[in-house]
Design a protein around this motif. Structure first.
Motif, mmCIF file in Angstrom:
data_model
loop_
_atom_site.group_PDB
_atom_site.id
_atom_site.type_symbol
_atom_site.label_atom_id
_atom_site.label_comp_id
_atom_site.label_asym_id
_atom_site.label_seq_id
_atom_site.Cartn_x
_atom_site.Cartn_y
_atom_site.Cartn_z
ATOM 1 N N GLN A 180 -23.956 13.232 26.695
ATOM 2 C CA GLN A 180 -22.607 13.585 26.472
ATOM 3 C C GLN A 180 -21.328 13.182 27.462
ATOM 4 N N GLN A 181 -22.073 12.138 28.512
ATOM 5 C CA GLN A 181 -21.019 11.419 29.304
ATOM 6 C C GLN A 181 -20.163 12.446 30.152
ATOM 7 N N LEU A 182 -20.586 13.441 30.729
ATOM 8 C CA LEU A 182 -19.787 14.665 31.144
ATOM 9 C C LEU A 182 -19.557 14.300 32.734
ATOM 10 N N SER A 183 -18.657 14.627 33.245
ATOM 11 C CA SER A 183 -18.250 14.446 34.586
ATOM 12 C C SER A 183 -19.283 15.285 35.269
ATOM 13 N N ASN A 184 -19.392 14.843 36.800
ATOM 14 C CA ASN A 184 -20.139 15.750 37.668
ATOM 15 C C ASN A 184 -19.877 17.140 37.785
ATOM 16 N N GLU A 185 -18.503 17.509 37.850
ATOM 17 C CA GLU A 185 -18.092 18.554 37.833
ATOM 18 C C GLU A 185 -18.534 19.570 36.657
ATOM 19 N N GLU A 186 -18.225 18.925 35.442
ATOM 20 C CA GLU A 186 -18.377 19.642 34.271
ATOM 21 C C GLU A 186 -19.974 19.886 34.145
ATOM 22 N N SER A 187 -20.794 18.821 34.470
ATOM 23 C CA SER A 187 -22.251 19.049 34.443
ATOM 24 C C SER A 187 -22.923 20.028 35.317
ATOM 25 N N ALA A 188 -22.603 20.065 36.636
ATOM 26 C CA ALA A 188 -22.879 20.732 37.600
ATOM 27 C C ALA A 188 -22.453 22.199 37.338
ATOM 28 N N ASN A 189 -21.186 22.561 36.711
ATOM 29 C CA ASN A 189 -20.824 23.768 36.287
ATOM 30 C C ASN A 189 -21.862 24.291 35.216
ATOM 31 N N LEU A 190 -22.035 23.521 34.262
ATOM 32 C CA LEU A 190 -23.008 24.032 33.157
ATOM 33 C C LEU A 190 -24.483 24.211 33.545
ATOM 34 N N MET A 191 -24.778 23.561 34.617
ATOM 35 C CA MET A 191 -26.116 23.889 35.294
ATOM 36 C C MET A 191 -26.047 24.743 36.361
ATOM 37 N N HIS A 192 -25.085 25.521 36.453
ATOM 38 C CA HIS A 192 -24.807 26.652 37.524
ATOM 39 C C HIS A 192 -25.226 26.348 39.003
ATOM 40 N N PHE A 193 -24.576 24.873 38.997
ATOM 41 C CA PHE A 193 -24.357 24.468 40.462
ATOM 42 C C PHE A 193 -23.316 24.826 41.092
ATOM 43 N N ASN A 194 -23.282 25.577 42.319
ATOM 44 C CA ASN A 194 -21.870 25.847 42.950
ATOM 45 C C ASN A 194 -21.460 24.725 43.864
ATOM 46 N N ASP A 195 -22.340 23.758 44.237
ATOM 47 C CA ASP A 195 -22.129 22.646 45.185
ATOM 48 C C ASP A 195 -22.498 21.581 44.457
ATOM 49 N N ILE A 196 -21.250 20.457 44.540
ATOM 50 C CA ILE A 196 -21.537 19.349 44.043
ATOM 51 C C ILE A 196 -22.683 18.218 44.710
ATOM 52 N N SER A 197 -22.457 18.609 45.991
ATOM 53 C CA SER A 197 -23.509 17.791 46.813
ATOM 54 C C SER A 197 -24.847 18.101 46.358
ATOM 55 N N PHE B 226 -26.015 19.408 43.438
ATOM 56 C CA PHE B 226 -26.198 18.886 42.269
ATOM 57 C C PHE B 226 -26.593 17.384 42.227
ATOM 58 N N ARG B 227 -25.971 16.435 43.058
ATOM 59 C CA ARG B 227 -25.948 15.159 43.248
ATOM 60 C C ARG B 227 -27.359 14.859 43.638
ATOM 61 N N ARG B 228 -27.896 15.738 44.777
ATOM 62 C CA ARG B 228 -29.312 15.609 45.185
ATOM 63 C C ARG B 228 -30.202 16.010 44.287
ATOM 64 N N SER B 229 -30.048 17.033 43.839
ATOM 65 C CA SER B 229 -30.952 17.295 42.635
ATOM 66 C C SER B 229 -31.306 16.521 41.610
ATOM 67 N N VAL B 230 -30.148 15.979 40.815
ATOM 68 C CA VAL B 230 -30.199 14.842 39.732
ATOM 69 C C VAL B 230 -30.969 13.511 40.470
ATOM 70 N N LYS B 231 -30.854 13.280 41.674
ATOM 71 C CA LYS B 231 -31.398 12.097 42.319
ATOM 72 C C LYS B 231 -33.008 12.281 42.219
ATOM 73 N N ARG B 232 -33.256 13.759 42.714
ATOM 74 C CA ARG B 232 -34.510 13.907 42.934
ATOM 75 C C ARG B 232 -35.311 14.036 41.701
ATOM 76 N N TRP B 233 -34.511 14.490 40.368
ATOM 77 C CA TRP B 233 -35.208 14.780 39.224
ATOM 78 C C TRP B 233 -35.253 13.450 38.348
ATOM 79 N N GLY C 24 -34.196 9.912 39.897
ATOM 80 C CA GLY C 24 -34.360 8.735 40.808
ATOM 81 C C GLY C 24 -33.199 8.103 40.474
ATOM 82 N N LEU C 25 -32.124 8.711 39.983
ATOM 83 C CA LEU C 25 -30.688 8.035 39.932
ATOM 84 C C LEU C 25 -29.875 9.136 40.329
ATOM 85 N N THR C 26 -28.551 8.569 40.807
ATOM 86 C CA THR C 26 -27.426 9.341 41.115
ATOM 87 C C THR C 26 -26.868 10.011 39.829
ATOM 88 N N PRO C 27 -25.931 10.710 39.650
ATOM 89 C CA PRO C 27 -25.271 11.130 38.350
ATOM 90 C C PRO C 27 -24.621 10.037 37.979
#
Length: 231
Positions: free
Chosen positions: A193-210, A212-219, A221-224
């Protein structure tokens, strides 16, 4: 798609698909159902080639599928291009297929209602196989993501130790299956969907962008940002 839901376990028991839809495209994110990691690339080549050929036979033309593979670009890339086309991406975080949604409503030129009827009747007579072990766990976690190892083990009437041993036999641990849920959702929001980090984090119920970025990297292997432009 409804017929495939019924016959999938007989036609292709090695993979299960989670579907995602955007305005224009249909996506299938594929998971290994039996722990066939060492044979994964061989099975992908076998089934994807058969699928492309079958669709060409049914529709009278090759459907322009897009393929994402979780393994490196092979040396024999010409064979991939001959059998699967040129829309190929390698070293991706997830095995997936995508295509234009118009193909879901495009009539088959060589359909056979009688063969379809017989196939469905035979499948129903033989009994539709139940989910395999890994599929069943994924279903439980999809329905209730907060389930822990102890709770899922209880659902299978196993002790946690036995449950973990059985998972290991399939080449997985419980955390991997939990992480898959986040990986699927992140890939859909960021890559498809090419959503922004903020939009994606909100939809995935992350309150902290940092976080969110760490979780995506762990899942994945890539940054958002890398995930968004890796396709």
């Amino acid at each position: 798609m409804r017929v495939l839901d019924v016959l999938r376990s007989q036609i292709c028991p090695f993979f299960a698909a989670k579907t995602y839809t955007t305005e224009q495209r249909q996506y299938l994110l594929l998971s290994d159902t039996i722990g066939c990691k060492d044979q994964l690339q061989f099975l992908v080549e076998l089934y994807f080639s058969a699928m492309v050929s079958a669709c060409k036979l049914l529709f009278g033309q090759r459907i322009p599928f897009h393929f994402n593979f979780p393994f490196a670009r092979p040396r024999y890339i010409q064979e991939y291009e001959v059998h699967l086309g040129h829309r190929l991406n390698f070293s991706q975080p997830m095995l997936s297929i995508s295509f234009d949604k118009k193909w879901l409503v495009t009539p088959c030129l060589h359909r056979s209602d009688s063969l379809k009827w017989h196939a469905m009747k035979k499948a129903q007579a033989n009994g539709i196989p139940k989910h395999g072990f890994l599929e069943a766990i994924r279903c439980y976690l999809t329905q209730q993501q907060s389930l822990g190892l102890q709770q899922v083990a209880d659902l299978f009437a196993m002790s946690p130790a036995t449950f973990k041993r059985k998972l290991k036999q399939h080449g997985y641990c419980f955390q991997q299956l939990q992480d898959e849920l986040g990986k699927h959702h992140a890939i859909f929001l960021l890559q498809m969907q090419q959503l922004s980090n903020e939009e994606s984090a909100n939809l995935m119920h992350f309150n902290d962008i940092s976080n969110f970025r760490r979780s995506v990297k762990r899942w994945t292997g890539l940054t958002p940002s890398q995930l968004r432009y890796s396709n």
